[in-house]
Design a protein around this motif. Structure first.
Motif: not given
Length: 407
Positions: A361-368, A370-380
């Motif tokens: 999940m983290g790798l696919q989201m960061s690839n698609q 970007g890291f900034e949106n990934t950190w928002y989603i993981i924090s949620a």
């Protein structure tokens, strides 16, 4: 200064000799797990896999972990924790050494799966052994000592791993990891043989409760799976983020990850000793740990200054120090009324499922995204975990009061 040192030493008093041996074996084993934090980097940098491929390989990692945790629990209830631990360590050592010779997507997926199948069968057995070798009043501190050993190993491992990569390349990591697993099995055979060890708290139930029918425990496992998804970003996505966004070298990444283990080694046992004497419940403390771990990723979006990486690591470390020991203790406590191997296998599986989804999940989201949106989603996700823990804490308090009134 001397007084502080004495207070620190006193937090370790009263633990059994067998628990100390288990901690040493765990330290030897975990010092060699330097492959794990660098695995995603190895696959991307050395074998030239895409971010998407790395994500799917890490899912195979998680599937092997699920299967291994389930198998370890079953075998522990059937043949006992000792045999499971010995065979797991020996075979894991051999498999880690062999893993470096695989280079195709399919072979690495299969190899990672079987390595984790064997490696993670160790975890349920180790938890049951720890429960048997620890006095009831020392459970949380015994679990914390094991975590201390794990994190001291992780502290040394990534730092040494970065040096090995610079000097010998990634292949050296697999040899060191394999050899340390084999060394751990040799130590186990020599110092913790059943004839030498004294079990202090053996639980035998004539009519054990099935873990699958314990609804509160199952809700707890959902929260732990979500927490695992958040926490595991520090073992895959975050290392690529450090390198690609903040241009850290492998050595710098190893030192930053090593900071986590060093801080845990110094501060976790006194912190746990202090928290045990507060009015907070285990679930209440886990809520706070989940909140801090989510916050550790959220702060990365606040600034491009690389110093924020240290702030994030400090927040995650404090969250981890609180969440893991008390979640371990909660699981062991619930396991006393059922098949212990089954309970501890499910506890391990909750993190193994996180391995399936968390890395990918983290790798696919960061690839698609970007890291900034990934950190928002993981924090949620961390926030959802914290809310579940808070709700479960209130539910168990109500049940406890009802049982007290009924009696």
């Amino acid at each position: 200064m001397k007084r502080l040192f004495n207070i620190y030493i006193n937090t370790f008093r009263g633990l059994s000799k067998e628990v100390w041996w288990l901690a040493l074996i765990t330290l030897i084993n975990r010092a060699g797990t330097m492959v794990i934090p660098f695995l995603s980097l190895y696959l991307k940098e050395s074998l030239n896999f895409s971010m998407s491929d790395v994500g799917w390989i890490m899912s195979a990692f998680g599937l092997g972990s699920v299967a291994g945790s389930w198998l370890g629990g079953r075998l522990t209830d059937k043949i006992g924790y000792y045999k499971v631990m010995v065979y797991s360590l020996l075979l894991t050592g051999a498999l880690f050494i062999g893993l470096q010779f695989l280079n195709t997507f399919e072979s690495i997926c299969a190899g990672i799966f079987f390595v984790m199948l064997v490696a993670d069968s160790f975890r349920p057995a180790m938890f049951v052994a720890l429960n048997a070798y620890s006095k009831p009043e020392n459970k949380v501190r015994s679990l914390t000592l094991i975590r201390l050993a794990i994190n001291l190993g992780f502290s040394a491992g990534p730092a040494i791993g970065g040096i090995i990569i610079v000097g010998l390349g990634y292949g050296g990591l697999f040899w060191v990891d394999g050899i340390t697993c084999i060394l751990a099995s040799i130590v186990l055979l020599n110092v913790l043989h059943p004839k030498k060890a004294k079990e202090l708290d053996v639980v035998k139930n004539e009519h054990p409760v099935s873990a699958y029918s314990d609804m509160s425990f199952l809700i707890f496992l959902v929260a732990m799976m979500l927490f695992g998804i958040v926490f595991l970003q520090y073992f895959s996505t975050i290392t690529i983020y450090y390198k690609d966004v903040h241009t850290l070298t492998e050595l710098q990444i190893g030192l930053l990850l090593g900071l986590n283990g060093f801080l845990i080694f110094i501060f976790e046992m006194p912190l746990i000793k202090w928290l045990e004497n507060t009015r907070y419940t285990k679930l209440g403390l886990m809520f706070f740990g989940a909140f801090l771990t989510g916050l550790s990723l959220l702060v990365l979006n606040l600034t491009s200054w690389s110093g924020v990486l240290i702030i994030g690591m400090l927040l995650m470390t404090i969250g981890e120090m609180i969440a893991f020991p008390f979640s371990n203790a909660f699981a062991v406590e619930r396991a006393r009324k059922g098949n212990q191997g089954e309970y501890m296998a499910l506890y391990s599986i909750s993190f193994s499922i996180a391995h399936i989804f968390g890395h990918n999940m983290g790798l696919q989201m960061s690839n698609q995204l970007g890291f900034e949106n990934t950190w928002y989603i993981i924090s949620a996700i961390a926030a959802i975990c914290a809310i579940i823990l808070l709700g479960l804490n209130r539910k168990l308090k109500v049940l406890k009061n009802l049982n007290a009134n009924a009696s």
